[in-house]
Scaffold this motif. Structure first.
Motif, PDB file in Angstrom:
ATOM      1  N   VAL A   1      -9.665 -32.210  30.104  1.00  0.00           N
ATOM      2  CA  VAL A   1      -9.849 -30.846  30.068  1.00  0.00           C
ATOM      3  C   VAL A   1     -10.143 -30.502  28.620  1.00  0.00           C
ATOM      4  N   VAL A   2     -11.199 -29.618  28.346  1.00  0.00           N
ATOM      5  CA  VAL A   2     -11.024 -28.910  26.776  1.00  0.00           C
ATOM      6  C   VAL A   2     -10.843 -27.312  27.134  1.00  0.00           C
ATOM      7  N   PHE A   3      -9.830 -26.772  26.364  1.00  0.00           N
ATOM      8  CA  PHE A   3      -9.470 -25.285  26.479  1.00  0.00           C
ATOM      9  C   PHE A   3     -10.538 -24.400  25.869  1.00  0.00           C
ATOM     10  N   ASP A   4     -10.673 -23.212  26.386  1.00  0.00           N
ATOM     11  CA  ASP A   4     -11.476 -22.343  25.623  1.00  0.00           C
ATOM     12  C   ASP A   4     -10.531 -21.472  24.855  1.00  0.00           C
ATOM     13  N   THR A   5     -10.998 -20.514  24.138  1.00  0.00           N
ATOM     14  CA  THR A   5      -9.893 -19.660  23.097  1.00  0.00           C
ATOM     15  C   THR A   5      -8.991 -18.887  23.911  1.00  0.00           C
ATOM     16  N   HIS A   6      -9.234 -18.718  25.206  1.00  0.00           N
ATOM     17  CA  HIS A   6      -8.105 -18.058  26.084  1.00  0.00           C
ATOM     18  C   HIS A   6      -7.120 -19.095  26.635  1.00  0.00           C
ATOM     19  N   GLY A   7      -7.118 -20.405  26.423  1.00  0.00           N
ATOM     20  CA  GLY A   7      -6.294 -21.300  27.047  1.00  0.00           C
ATOM     21  C   GLY A   7      -6.701 -21.830  28.543  1.00  0.00           C
ATOM     22  N   ARG A   8      -8.118 -21.390  28.764  1.00  0.00           N
ATOM     23  CA  ARG A   8      -8.449 -21.882  29.912  1.00  0.00           C
ATOM     24  C   ARG A   8      -9.166 -23.140  29.963  1.00  0.00           C
ATOM     25  N   SER A   9      -9.381 -24.031  31.059  1.00  0.00           N
ATOM     26  CA  SER A   9     -10.153 -25.362  31.039  1.00  0.00           C
ATOM     27  C   SER A   9     -11.474 -24.965  31.075  1.00  0.00           C
ATOM     28  N   ASP A  10     -12.369 -25.433  30.256  1.00  0.00           N
ATOM     29  CA  ASP A  10     -13.898 -25.092  30.449  1.00  0.00           C
ATOM     30  C   ASP A  10     -14.594 -26.509  30.522  1.00  0.00           C
ATOM     31  N   PHE A  11     -15.357 -26.606  31.645  1.00  0.00           N
ATOM     32  CA  PHE A  11     -15.862 -27.705  32.154  1.00  0.00           C
ATOM     33  C   PHE A  11     -17.038 -27.979  31.030  1.00  0.00           C
ATOM     34  N   GLY A  12     -17.907 -26.867  30.782  1.00  0.00           N
ATOM     35  CA  GLY A  12     -18.929 -26.936  29.714  1.00  0.00           C
ATOM     36  C   GLY A  12     -18.590 -27.465  28.357  1.00  0.00           C
ATOM     37  N   ARG A  13     -17.585 -26.953  27.907  1.00  0.00           N
ATOM     38  CA  ARG A  13     -16.991 -27.402  26.430  1.00  0.00           C
ATOM     39  C   ARG A  13     -16.673 -29.038  26.750  1.00  0.00           C
TER      40      ARG A  13
ATOM     41  N   GLN B   1     -19.950 -30.739  26.390  1.00  0.00           N
ATOM     42  CA  GLN B   1     -20.524 -30.875  24.966  1.00  0.00           C
ATOM     43  C   GLN B   1     -19.738 -31.381  24.144  1.00  0.00           C
ATOM     44  N   SER B   2     -18.283 -31.667  24.213  1.00  0.00           N
ATOM     45  CA  SER B   2     -17.599 -32.397  23.390  1.00  0.00           C
ATOM     46  C   SER B   2     -17.761 -34.055  23.617  1.00  0.00           C
ATOM     47  N   LEU B   3     -18.404 -34.464  24.808  1.00  0.00           N
ATOM     48  CA  LEU B   3     -18.858 -35.761  25.099  1.00  0.00           C
ATOM     49  C   LEU B   3     -20.143 -35.950  24.683  1.00  0.00           C
ATOM     50  N   GLY B   4     -21.070 -35.010  24.166  1.00  0.00           N
ATOM     51  CA  GLY B   4     -22.347 -35.171  23.796  1.00  0.00           C
ATOM     52  C   GLY B   4     -23.304 -34.795  25.017  1.00  0.00           C
ATOM     53  N   GLY B   5     -22.828 -34.012  25.937  1.00  0.00           N
ATOM     54  CA  GLY B   5     -23.628 -33.518  27.341  1.00  0.00           C
ATOM     55  C   GLY B   5     -23.790 -34.430  28.131  1.00  0.00           C
ATOM     56  N   ARG B   6     -24.260 -34.304  29.248  1.00  0.00           N
ATOM     57  CA  ARG B   6     -24.385 -35.131  30.406  1.00  0.00           C
ATOM     58  C   ARG B   6     -25.260 -36.534  29.780  1.00  0.00           C
ATOM     59  N   GLY B   7     -24.721 -37.667  30.185  1.00  0.00           N
ATOM     60  CA  GLY B   7     -25.201 -39.035  29.870  1.00  0.00           C
ATOM     61  C   GLY B   7     -25.105 -39.133  28.275  1.00  0.00           C
ATOM     62  N   GLY B   8     -24.104 -38.350  27.472  1.00  0.00           N
ATOM     63  CA  GLY B   8     -24.163 -38.667  26.152  1.00  0.00           C
ATOM     64  C   GLY B   8     -22.808 -39.533  26.019  1.00  0.00           C
ATOM     65  N   ASN B   9     -22.699 -39.969  24.745  1.00  0.00           N
ATOM     66  CA  ASN B   9     -21.753 -41.220  24.383  1.00  0.00           C
ATOM     67  C   ASN B   9     -20.894 -40.873  23.413  1.00  0.00           C
ATOM     68  N   ARG B  10     -20.772 -39.615  23.177  1.00  0.00           N
ATOM     69  CA  ARG B  10     -19.788 -39.068  21.974  1.00  0.00           C
ATOM     70  C   ARG B  10     -18.322 -39.360  22.401  1.00  0.00           C
ATOM     71  N   MET B  11     -17.481 -39.635  21.388  1.00  0.00           N
ATOM     72  CA  MET B  11     -15.942 -39.342  21.920  1.00  0.00           C
ATOM     73  C   MET B  11     -15.210 -38.013  21.556  1.00  0.00           C
ATOM     74  N   SER B  12     -14.660 -37.741  22.632  1.00  0.00           N
ATOM     75  CA  SER B  12     -14.291 -36.303  22.555  1.00  0.00           C
ATOM     76  C   SER B  12     -12.579 -36.345  22.159  1.00  0.00           C
ATOM     77  N   ARG B  13     -12.484 -36.033  20.925  1.00  0.00           N
ATOM     78  CA  ARG B  13     -11.249 -35.757  20.228  1.00  0.00           C
ATOM     79  C   ARG B  13     -10.528 -34.402  20.666  1.00  0.00           C
ATOM     80  N   GLU B  14     -11.262 -33.421  21.273  1.00  0.00           N
ATOM     81  CA  GLU B  14     -10.611 -32.467  21.706  1.00  0.00           C
ATOM     82  C   GLU B  14      -9.944 -32.353  23.094  1.00  0.00           C
ATOM     83  N   ALA B  15     -10.225 -33.270  23.750  1.00  0.00           N
ATOM     84  CA  ALA B  15     -10.072 -33.389  25.205  1.00  0.00           C
ATOM     85  C   ALA B  15      -8.493 -33.551  25.216  1.00  0.00           C
ATOM     86  N   VAL B  16      -7.909 -33.001  26.522  1.00  0.00           N
ATOM     87  CA  VAL B  16      -6.408 -33.367  26.738  1.00  0.00           C
ATOM     88  C   VAL B  16      -6.364 -33.495  28.090  1.00  0.00           C
ATOM     89  N   LEU B  17      -5.411 -34.479  28.417  1.00  0.00           N
ATOM     90  CA  LEU B  17      -5.006 -34.983  29.710  1.00  0.00           C
ATOM     91  C   LEU B  17      -4.081 -33.971  30.226  1.00  0.00           C
TER      92      LEU B  17
END
Length: 347
Positions: free
Chosen positions: A115-127, A130-146
């Motif tokens: 997950v990636v958290f929003d400013t209120h500490g809620r998991s945000d699927f859209g964020r 985006q951290s992975l480069g959008g659908r079909g993207g190949n970016r690394m997400s350093r923000e994601a938490v398991l």
């Protein structure tokens, strides 16, 4: 007074030194006790959607996280991070992989949600997307938490046949509560299910998960895990869109379908939830799939463009209308094939 006779060691002559019998040579036909083999993959246990939380002391509750389901395989040779669709995304979650290598265990399989958290500490699927480069993207997400909620294999032992209470006990020793690292424990919450659901909804969370404490880990939707949502959210196939010159990406409304048996059926459209970026990415994907005739009967539509039903949109909605259409739907994003995106099945 006479002294008691000198005692002899049991079953031995007192004058001979105590000596154990020599071991018999091991019978090569009798194998040593083996460790359980490390699985290449474990199909995940999935939560069954229910309208209300269950009752009874056997049910444990957690927050429902909104992200990508992942299995983290830890071995002496390295760490593998697999998606629900069996894609290797180790390189795309470097912080999670690095934290997994630091855990005090030689072999393990962790089950959790990235997950990636929003400013209120809620998991945000859209964020997260985006951290992975959008659908079909190949970016690394350093923000994601398991957010890890289960332990399926631990130090050479398969735990899938062990009840949840024992698995959680071992997991809590491996991933302590309250951490700020890239792997964190999804904590059980001691509360009445109805009260917890109300609080979750008041805080803008997606819902809660209920798990049978006595259940073993079984792949699929067997009812051992239940999900109760504040707002309904499911995947629907995009079968087209209505054009608009006044909307982001020229998309007035997406046309959606659900699965009914082996066929798709039209369940209405959605025209809210887009921003400029998401609508632009969506339009780019849909324009590659244009077809001349609709894949399902959508009724008469003006300015409609029809597409092959290859894309799955995550849609929030409040309820169903009497004629089988979504009520108050809102677009959340595209589900990725790597997340084994499924299309909602109507009864």
């Amino acid at each position: 007074m006479t002294k008691p006779p000198k005692s002899k060691p049991l079953l031995q002559d007192a004058d001979k030194p105590a000596r154990s019998r020599p071991r018999k040579p091991r019978d090569p036909a009798q194998p040593n006790l083996p460790l359980d083999p490390m699985p290449d993959r474990i199909d995940p246990c999935l939560a069954l959607l229910k309208p209300n939380p269950p009752k009874g002391p056997q049910w444990a509750f957690e927050v429902k996280w909104d992200g990508y389901r992942l299995a983290v395989h830890i071995e002496p040779a390295g760490v593998r991070i697999l998606t629900r669709g069996d894609h290797d995304w180790t390189e795309r979650f470097p912080a999670i992989a690095a934290e997994a290598r630091r855990l005090p265990v030689a072999t393990a399989v962790l089950d959790g949600e990235a997950v990636v958290f929003d400013t209120h500490g809620r998991s945000d699927f859209g964020r997260l997307q985006q951290s992975l480069g959008g659908r079909g993207g190949n970016r690394m997400s350093r923000e994601a938490v398991l957010m890890v909620f289960d332990l399926l294999y631990f130090d050479g032992r398969d735990l899938t046949g062990t009840e949840l209470t024992a698995r959680r006990h071992l997991l809590e020793g491996l991933v302590p509560a309250g951490g700020e690292e890239a792997i964190r424990l999804s904590e059980e919450i001691e509360a009445d299910g109805d009260v917890l659901l109300r609080i979750a909804c008041e805080h803008g969370l997606e819902g809660i998960i209920a798990k049978d404490r006595n259940s073993t880990y079984r792949s699929g939707r067997g009812g051992e895990w239940l999900k109760i949502k504040c707002i309904q959210s499911d995947g629907f196939a995009i079968v087209g869109y209505e054009k608009s010159t006044a909307s982001f990406g020229g998309i007035g409304r997406l046309l959606l379908a659900a699965r009914k048996g082996d066929e798709l059926v039209y369940v209405g459209g959605v025209g809210t939830g887009f921003n400029e970026r998401s609508a632009g990415e969506l339009r780019e994907q849909m324009d590659k799939l244009i077809i001349g005739r609709p894949a399902v009967n959508t009724g008469r539509k003006r300015n409609a463009v029809f597409v092959r039903p290859k894309l799955v949109a995550e849609i929030e909605y409040r309820a169903w209308t009497h004629d089988g259409k979504l009520r108050h739907p809102s677009y959340k994003g595209l589900r990725d094939a790597a997340d084994n995106a499924g299309v909602y099945e109507v009864g």
